[in-house]
Enzyme design. Structure first.
Site, PDB file in Angstrom:
ATOM      1  N   ARG A   1      -5.786  12.067  -6.273  1.00  0.00           N
ATOM      2  CA  ARG A   1      -7.085  11.436  -6.065  1.00  0.00           C
ATOM      3  C   ARG A   1      -8.206  12.465  -6.140  1.00  0.00           C
ATOM      4  NH1 ARG A   1      -9.683   8.222  -1.011  1.00  0.00           N
ATOM      5  NH2 ARG A   1     -10.030  10.369  -0.389  1.00  0.00           N
TER       6      ARG A   1
ATOM      7  N   ARG B   1      -2.872   7.099   0.925  1.00  0.00           N
ATOM      8  CA  ARG B   1      -3.310   8.324   1.582  1.00  0.00           C
ATOM      9  C   ARG B   1      -2.319   8.989   2.524  1.00  0.00           C
ATOM     10  NH1 ARG B   1      -8.988   5.800   3.314  1.00  0.00           N
ATOM     11  NH2 ARG B   1      -7.473   4.165   3.690  1.00  0.00           N
TER      12      ARG B   1
ATOM     13  N   TYR C   1     -15.235 -11.313  -0.654  1.00  0.00           N
ATOM     14  CA  TYR C   1     -15.906 -10.027  -0.907  1.00  0.00           C
ATOM     15  C   TYR C   1     -17.146 -10.217  -1.775  1.00  0.00           C
ATOM     16  CZ  TYR C   1     -12.448  -6.790   1.027  1.00  0.00           C
ATOM     17  OH  TYR C   1     -11.657  -6.052   1.860  1.00  0.00           O
TER      18      TYR C   1
ATOM     19  N   ARG D   1       0.820  -1.220   0.000  1.00  0.00           N
ATOM     20  CA  ARG D   1       0.000   0.000   0.000  1.00  0.00           C
ATOM     21  C   ARG D   1       0.854   1.270   0.000  1.00  0.00           C
ATOM     22  NH1 ARG D   1      -5.538  -0.188   1.572  1.00  0.00           N
ATOM     23  NH2 ARG D   1      -6.357  -2.157   0.826  1.00  0.00           N
TER      24      ARG D   1
ATOM     25  N   ASP E   1      -6.750  -1.941  -7.554  1.00  0.00           N
ATOM     26  CA  ASP E   1      -7.274  -2.614  -6.366  1.00  0.00           C
ATOM     27  C   ASP E   1      -7.559  -4.056  -6.722  1.00  0.00           C
ATOM     28  OD1 ASP E   1      -8.253  -1.835  -3.514  1.00  0.00           O
ATOM     29  OD2 ASP E   1      -9.681  -3.291  -4.283  1.00  0.00           O
TER      30      ASP E   1
HETATM   31  O1  CP3 Z   1       0.069  -1.330  -2.592  1.00  0.00           O
HETATM   32  C1  CP3 Z   1      -0.177  -0.354  -3.346  1.00  0.00           C
HETATM   33  O2  CP3 Z   1       0.278   0.788  -3.147  1.00  0.00           O
HETATM   34  C2  CP3 Z   1      -0.967  -0.618  -4.622  1.00  0.00           C
HETATM   35  C3  CP3 Z   1      -2.340  -0.374  -4.569  1.00  0.00           C
HETATM   36  C4  CP3 Z   1      -3.298  -1.288  -3.813  1.00  0.00           C
HETATM   37  C5  CP3 Z   1      -4.537  -0.805  -3.338  1.00  0.00           C
HETATM   38  N1  CP3 Z   1      -5.260  -1.846  -2.867  1.00  0.00           N
HETATM   39  C6  CP3 Z   1      -4.968   0.602  -3.397  1.00  0.00           C
HETATM   40  C7  CP3 Z   1      -6.058   1.047  -2.529  1.00  0.00           C
HETATM   41  C8  CP3 Z   1      -3.263  -2.657  -3.556  1.00  0.00           C
HETATM   42  C9  CP3 Z   1      -2.148  -3.653  -3.825  1.00  0.00           C
HETATM   43  C10 CP3 Z   1      -4.508  -2.998  -2.956  1.00  0.00           C
HETATM   44  C11 CP3 Z   1      -4.871  -4.373  -2.585  1.00  0.00           C
HETATM   45  C12 CP3 Z   1      -6.072  -4.594  -1.762  1.00  0.00           C
HETATM   46  N2  CP3 Z   1      -7.284  -3.974  -1.807  1.00  0.00           N
HETATM   47  C13 CP3 Z   1      -6.152  -5.633  -0.798  1.00  0.00           C
HETATM   48  C14 CP3 Z   1      -5.063  -6.623  -0.520  1.00  0.00           C
HETATM   49  C15 CP3 Z   1      -3.999  -6.050   0.317  1.00  0.00           C
HETATM   50  C16 CP3 Z   1      -4.339  -5.942   1.768  1.00  0.00           C
HETATM   51  O3  CP3 Z   1      -4.316  -4.800   2.266  1.00  0.00           O
HETATM   52  O4  CP3 Z   1      -4.598  -6.972   2.379  1.00  0.00           O
HETATM   53  C17 CP3 Z   1      -7.436  -5.579  -0.225  1.00  0.00           C
HETATM   54  C18 CP3 Z   1      -7.982  -6.472   0.854  1.00  0.00           C
HETATM   55  C19 CP3 Z   1      -8.148  -4.530  -0.886  1.00  0.00           C
HETATM   56  C20 CP3 Z   1      -9.567  -4.128  -0.681  1.00  0.00           C
HETATM   57  C21 CP3 Z   1      -9.675  -2.726  -0.295  1.00  0.00           C
HETATM   58  N3  CP3 Z   1      -9.450  -1.662  -1.140  1.00  0.00           N
HETATM   59  C22 CP3 Z   1     -10.035  -2.194   0.967  1.00  0.00           C
HETATM   60  C23 CP3 Z   1     -10.377  -3.020   2.185  1.00  0.00           C
HETATM   61  C24 CP3 Z   1     -10.024  -0.795   0.839  1.00  0.00           C
HETATM   62  C25 CP3 Z   1     -10.417   0.218   1.857  1.00  0.00           C
HETATM   63  C26 CP3 Z   1      -9.375   0.326   2.899  1.00  0.00           C
HETATM   64  C27 CP3 Z   1      -8.993   1.761   3.123  1.00  0.00           C
HETATM   65  O5  CP3 Z   1      -7.852   1.954   3.488  1.00  0.00           O
HETATM   66  O6  CP3 Z   1      -9.853   2.643   2.941  1.00  0.00           O
HETATM   67  C28 CP3 Z   1      -9.611  -0.487  -0.457  1.00  0.00           C
HETATM   68  C29 CP3 Z   1      -9.415   0.865  -1.028  1.00  0.00           C
HETATM   69  C30 CP3 Z   1      -8.025   1.185  -1.463  1.00  0.00           C
HETATM   70  N4  CP3 Z   1      -7.236   0.403  -2.263  1.00  0.00           N
HETATM   71  C31 CP3 Z   1      -7.321   2.386  -1.204  1.00  0.00           C
HETATM   72  C32 CP3 Z   1      -6.103   2.317  -1.871  1.00  0.00           C
HETATM   73  C33 CP3 Z   1      -5.032   3.369  -1.956  1.00  0.00           C
HETATM   74  C34 CP3 Z   1      -7.873   3.550  -0.410  1.00  0.00           C
HETATM   75  C35 CP3 Z   1      -8.717   4.376  -1.326  1.00  0.00           C
HETATM   76  C36 CP3 Z   1      -8.599   5.820  -1.020  1.00  0.00           C
HETATM   77  O7  CP3 Z   1      -9.266   6.240  -0.086  1.00  0.00           O
HETATM   78  O8  CP3 Z   1      -7.848   6.525  -1.736  1.00  0.00           O
END
Ligand code: CP3
Length: 343
Positions: free
Chosen positions: A36, A27, A151, A23, A73
């Site tokens: 964003r 943010r 999911y 990640r 994502d």
């Molecule tokens: O790692 C990176 O920088 C690459 C981008 C990436 C994102 N999601 C961007 C994202 C990767 C590799 C993921 C994978 C992902 N997404 C997983 C597996 C990794 C892990 O953390 O276990 C999972 C379970 C998800 C599902 C997901 N997407 C969730 C639960 C959320 C909300 C969580 C949160 O922090 O709000 C997201 C949204 C998400 N994916 C964001 C980002 C940068 C936040 C969106 C935002 O508000 O900008």
């Protein structure tokens, strides 16, 4: 010039241990928040290759990591299989109509048709690879079939996993038909990511810890292994990283055709090394909340350097970085890992 990250994935000697953070584009970076806002929302950002490329590259320039990870994502796969996806502020991802029946599963788009709809992902990878310096690696990724299916059935994040687990114990055939369908899409998806320029691929199994041991292997790990073998047979030069989160008690039974095992923060690195270190390069595993304190970072990086002094290691966090971490501390973690692991 070769890529030290790729060399490290194959266990070749490198001048220092490369580092990236799960990640890492997100943010905690003010520069990310700006892009964003420009995109309007998170999914728009994923769908816009120019902007997705920009945020993919940010942690390389700002934090100094050795690899970029595609900005996207894991849930874009079910989205393109036909499920309406929304990211709701404060709640995370939500599917409006979770899957319930075999008919729901049969209605989903599958195989190469579904994978072919993810053009914005491949366009982003092409753009990033053309702008990223030759010595840095570009990581593509997917969620595991189990994590995606969770999911798709629950509709959103869950604490109990009761809906998806009920299915496992009451209608395993339905669950297997969904997992096979998702695994099929993932095989094409990873192939297309590699063709578009991904140098490495990682499979995230974020919900691995939800299952008891026999069910974990039956409903998750076997599908991950099948995907890894498929990709390895076709692209032996592309390292594969497996990240099943939170299964320290199952390590004795881990095997398969992949290169790097991602160690989460709840698994002691010494334990992972004892069980898997001779067969796989290990990635990880600083507890992400240590990023709140430089002292805590230093303690962990030093200890990881000691445990992994023979190499076969890639530095990372043991899960994703949190949004309120100071950028300065993320930089400190990265530079310290690179410095202290110098050989
Ligand atoms: O790692 C990176 O920088 C690459 C981008 C990436 C994102 N999601 C961007 C994202 C990767 C590799 C993921 C994978 C992902 N997404 C997983 C597996 C990794 C892990 O953390 O276990 C999972 C379970 C998800 C599902 C997901 N997407 C969730 C639960 C959320 C909300 C969580 C949160 O922090 O709000 C997201 C949204 C998400 N994916 C964001 C980002 C940068 C936040 C969106 C935002 O508000 O900008």
């Amino acid at each position: 010039m070769g890529k030290i990250f790729v060399d490290a994935c194959f266990g070749k000697p490198t001048p220092y241990t490369p580092v990236w953070m799960m990640r890492q584009a997100g943010r905690y970076l003010p520069e990310y928040m700006k892009v964003r806002a420009e995109a309007g929302n998170f999914l728009n950002l994923c769908h816009n290759p120019a902007l997705a490329c920009e945020v993919t590259l940010q942690p390389i320039d700002i934090v100094g990591v050795d690899a970029a990870i595609l900005f996207s994502d894991i849930l874009v796969i079910p989205h393109e299989m036909g499920m309406d996806l929304d990211f709701i502020k404060g709640e995370g991802p939500v599917f409006a109509k979770p899957l319930k029946t075999q008919e729901d599963v049969d209605t989903l788009l599958g195989g190469i048709e579904a994978a072919s709809k993810l053009t914005y992902v491949y366009d982003t990878l092409k753009l990033v690879r053309s702008q990223l310096s030759e010595d840095k690696a570009l990581i593509g990724f997917t969620g595991s079939p189990w994590t995606l299916a969770t999911y798709m059935i629950e509709g959103h994040g869950t604490k109990t996993y009761s809906v998806v687990k009920k299915l496992i114990y009451t209608n395993p055939a339905l669950m297997h038909s969904l997992l096979s369908k998702v695994a099929e899409v993932i095989k094409y998806y990873l192939e297309m990511q590699i063709e578009a320029g991904a140098d490495v691929v990682q499979i995230f199994d974020s919900w691995a810890a939800a299952l008891e041991k026999p069910k974990y292997f039956e409903f998750s790990w076997n599908y991950m292994k099948e995907i890894a073998s498929h990709i390895k047979a076709k692209y032996p030069h592309i390292p594969i990283i497996m990240f099943p989160k939170g299964i320290p008690a199952f390590l004795d039974d881990i095997d398969g055709d992949f290169d790097v095992f991602g160690v989460d923060w709840s698994t002691p690195m010494a334990l992972a090394k004892e069980k898997l270190g001779d067969r796989y390069v290990l990635q990880g595993n600083m507890e992400p909340c240590r990023l709140y304190s430089k002292e805590a970072i230093k303690e962990c990086v030093s200890s990881l350097c000691e445990t992994m002094k023979d190499g076969r290691h890639i530095f990372n966090l043991g899960h994703g970085i949190l949004p309120d971490v100071a950028v300065e501390n993320a930089k400190y973690f990265v530079s310290l890992a690179q410095e202290l692991s110098k050989r």
